[in-house]
Design a protein around this motif. Sequence first.
Motif, short mmCIF file in Angstrom:
data_model
loop_
_atom_site.label_atom_id
_atom_site.label_comp_id
_atom_site.label_asym_id
_atom_site.label_seq_id
_atom_site.Cartn_x
_atom_site.Cartn_y
_atom_site.Cartn_z
N SER A 131 -39.26 10.00 -41.81
CA SER A 131 -38.96 11.01 -40.80
C SER A 131 -40.20 11.86 -40.54
N LEU A 132 -40.45 12.13 -39.27
CA LEU A 132 -41.55 13.00 -38.87
C LEU A 132 -41.08 14.45 -38.69
N ASP A 133 -39.86 14.72 -39.10
CA ASP A 133 -39.29 16.06 -38.96
C ASP A 133 -39.92 16.98 -40.00
N ALA A 134 -40.93 17.74 -39.57
CA ALA A 134 -41.68 18.62 -40.46
C ALA A 134 -42.31 19.72 -39.61
N SER A 135 -42.94 20.66 -40.27
CA SER A 135 -43.64 21.73 -39.59
C SER A 135 -45.08 21.27 -39.34
N TRP A 136 -45.42 21.05 -38.08
CA TRP A 136 -46.74 20.55 -37.69
C TRP A 136 -47.58 21.71 -37.16
N ARG A 137 -48.88 21.68 -37.48
CA ARG A 137 -49.81 22.70 -37.00
C ARG A 137 -51.09 22.03 -36.52
N GLU A 138 -51.78 22.68 -35.60
CA GLU A 138 -53.04 22.13 -35.10
C GLU A 138 -54.02 21.93 -36.25
N MET A 197 -27.65 5.08 -34.13
CA MET A 197 -29.08 5.28 -33.91
C MET A 197 -29.86 4.63 -35.05
N ASN A 198 -30.85 3.84 -34.70
CA ASN A 198 -31.72 3.26 -35.71
C ASN A 198 -32.74 4.31 -36.12
N THR A 199 -32.90 4.47 -37.41
CA THR A 199 -33.82 5.51 -37.89
C THR A 199 -35.07 4.88 -38.48
N ASN A 205 -58.79 -3.69 -47.55
CA ASN A 205 -59.13 -4.31 -48.85
C ASN A 205 -57.90 -4.51 -49.72
N ASP A 206 -56.83 -5.02 -49.12
CA ASP A 206 -55.56 -5.30 -49.80
C ASP A 206 -54.89 -4.06 -50.39
N MET A 207 -55.20 -2.88 -49.84
CA MET A 207 -54.54 -1.64 -50.26
C MET A 207 -53.82 -1.04 -49.05
N PRO A 208 -52.56 -0.61 -49.22
CA PRO A 208 -51.87 0.06 -48.11
C PRO A 208 -52.43 1.47 -47.94
N CYS A 209 -53.17 1.69 -46.86
CA CYS A 209 -53.89 2.95 -46.69
C CYS A 209 -53.23 3.93 -45.72
N VAL A 210 -52.61 3.42 -44.65
CA VAL A 210 -52.04 4.29 -43.63
C VAL A 210 -50.68 3.74 -43.20
N TYR A 211 -49.71 4.64 -43.18
CA TYR A 211 -48.42 4.35 -42.55
C TYR A 211 -48.50 4.94 -41.16
N ALA A 212 -48.23 4.14 -40.14
CA ALA A 212 -48.29 4.63 -38.76
C ALA A 212 -46.95 4.42 -38.08
N GLN A 213 -46.56 5.42 -37.31
CA GLN A 213 -45.30 5.38 -36.55
C GLN A 213 -45.63 5.77 -35.11
N SER A 214 -45.21 4.92 -34.18
CA SER A 214 -45.44 5.25 -32.77
C SER A 214 -44.11 5.23 -32.03
N TRP A 215 -44.05 6.09 -31.01
CA TRP A 215 -42.88 6.18 -30.13
C TRP A 215 -43.39 5.96 -28.72
N PRO A 250 -35.50 11.00 -31.56
CA PRO A 250 -34.90 12.11 -32.30
C PRO A 250 -35.10 13.45 -31.59
N ALA A 251 -34.14 14.34 -31.73
CA ALA A 251 -34.18 15.64 -31.06
C ALA A 251 -35.47 16.40 -31.38
N PHE A 252 -35.95 16.32 -32.62
CA PHE A 252 -37.13 17.10 -33.00
C PHE A 252 -38.42 16.56 -32.37
N LEU A 253 -38.37 15.40 -31.72
CA LEU A 253 -39.55 14.86 -31.02
C LEU A 253 -39.46 15.02 -29.50
N GLN A 254 -38.30 15.44 -29.00
CA GLN A 254 -38.10 15.46 -27.55
C GLN A 254 -39.03 16.41 -26.82
N HIS A 255 -39.46 17.49 -27.47
CA HIS A 255 -40.40 18.41 -26.80
C HIS A 255 -41.78 17.77 -26.62
#
Length: 176
Positions: free
Chosen positions: A7-14, A1-3, A81-91, A58-63
């Motif tokens: 990792s987005l494996d964390a406790s997420w809340r509204e 599996m390519n990773t 402005n030549d600064m890395p501001c946001v890391y974005a990951q899409s599935w 990943p299993a933790f995203l399947q729901h």
Amino acid sequence: MNTPFISLDASWREANVQTLPPQLAPWISEPASLTARLKRHCRQFRVQLLNEQQSELPAFLQHLLPDTAAAQLREVILWCNDMPCVYAQSWLPQQTVTVLRPLADLGERPLGDYIFQQPGLHRGIIETTQLDIALPQLSVAARCHARRSVFTLDGLPLLVAEAFLPAMALLDDTPL
């Protein structure tokens, strides 16, 4: 599996039930395109593609994306402005990419520029967490606030998560 790099494996809340840092709260709770908002706040904007490949979900995203075994994983850095501001990951589930062909090969074009132009777009709940971000190639190692949402576009799902890198603190909050 390519990773993924991060990792987005964390406790997420509204997001609407959390106390968010005042400087990041408007960015985290932005209901429209984060790309468009960033473009309004910087003179130079660009997308750096880190990774784009088929991957097992990943299993933790399947729901969040039920009935999805594999998806196109896309990781980018949004530069302002030549600064890395946001890391974005899409599935992007295979069915979504098959039907919505422009999503299959975005390269260094922003995902937000495409999806927020589509009339059939619906954004789910914005959730937040903090993630440990380590991107040595950008000299970034920090605990960062992040948000995620499941979007549906013409009934087809995709997951987008964005982590706000330390350079966000250097952005002026007033649009140019």
